[in-house]
Design a protein around this motif. Sequence first.
Motif, PDB file in Angstrom:
ATOM      1  N   ARG A  16       0.852  -1.190   0.000  1.00  0.00           N
ATOM      2  CA  ARG A  16       0.000   0.000   0.000  1.00  0.00           C
ATOM      3  C   ARG A  16       0.890   1.244   0.000  1.00  0.00           C
ATOM      4  NH1 ARG A  16      -5.398   0.274   3.573  1.00  0.00           N
ATOM      5  NH2 ARG A  16      -5.778  -1.414   2.103  1.00  0.00           N
ATOM      6  N   GLU A  19      -3.212   7.057  -0.503  1.00  0.00           N
ATOM      7  CA  GLU A  19      -4.666   7.139  -0.577  1.00  0.00           C
ATOM      8  C   GLU A  19      -5.044   7.584  -1.985  1.00  0.00           C
ATOM      9  OE1 GLU A  19      -6.749   9.360   2.406  1.00  0.00           O
ATOM     10  OE2 GLU A  19      -5.289   8.781   3.942  1.00  0.00           O
ATOM     11  N   GLN A 117      -7.601  -0.831  -3.080  1.00  0.00           N
ATOM     12  CA  GLN A 117      -8.160  -1.592  -1.968  1.00  0.00           C
ATOM     13  C   GLN A 117      -8.577  -0.604  -0.880  1.00  0.00           C
ATOM     14  OE1 GLN A 117      -7.957  -5.355  -1.398  1.00  0.00           O
ATOM     15  NE2 GLN A 117      -7.903  -5.192  -3.610  1.00  0.00           N
ATOM     16  N   ASP A 118      -9.850  -0.574  -0.551  1.00  0.00           N
ATOM     17  CA  ASP A 118     -10.350   0.290   0.537  1.00  0.00           C
ATOM     18  C   ASP A 118      -9.917   1.747   0.364  1.00  0.00           C
ATOM     19  OD1 ASP A 118     -11.336  -2.070   1.714  1.00  0.00           O
ATOM     20  OD2 ASP A 118      -9.409  -2.408   2.718  1.00  0.00           O
ATOM     21  N   GLY A 119      -9.980   2.248  -0.851  1.00  0.00           N
ATOM     22  CA  GLY A 119      -9.638   3.654  -1.094  1.00  0.00           C
ATOM     23  C   GLY A 119      -8.142   3.937  -1.107  1.00  0.00           C
ATOM     24  N   HIS A 120      -7.336   2.891  -1.084  1.00  0.00           N
ATOM     25  CA  HIS A 120      -5.881   3.057  -1.127  1.00  0.00           C
ATOM     26  C   HIS A 120      -5.313   2.406  -2.392  1.00  0.00           C
ATOM     27  CE1 HIS A 120      -6.588   3.836   3.130  1.00  0.00           C
ATOM     28  NE2 HIS A 120      -5.433   4.472   3.137  1.00  0.00           N
TER      29      HIS A 120
END
Length: 139
Positions: A16, A19, A117-120
């Motif tokens: 990751r 954002e 993934q999840d806004g990242h």
Amino acid sequence: LDPVLRSTGQKGRWIRVAELNSLSKDHPVSAPVVGDQVDAWTKASGVRLGTVWLRVLGDNKVECFNAECPHLGCKVGFNPEKQRFNCPCHDSAFSLDGQVQGGPAPRAMDSLETRIQDGHVEVRFMRFRAQVKERIELG
Ligand code: FES
């Protein structure tokens, strides 16, 4: 030749890096790649493994380049006035889509897979051998 030939020890692992809403369609944004460094018997956590350049291309689509210059591994920067990437070491230049525009770089900037993934934004981080025309994975 260290760190030019150094591997992360974890070839192609998803990491990751940013954002999604911190990125832009207009210009690339750099992000550090931080993860575990595995070297023979040792493992260090939270090590800076590299830097990537990220740019939004469309809905849930992000373009990513490893910031390591394919010439000798210096960190490529972005010139917003000229809308191109430049390497400070030997003056290689790359277009916004990573193609070589000048200098000794033997190939385009190395693109990397991304996913959201999840806004990242997550990047399948890899390094490649410098000084050769082909993309040869180091890990
Ligand atoms: Fe980038 Fe030489 S390391 S041009």
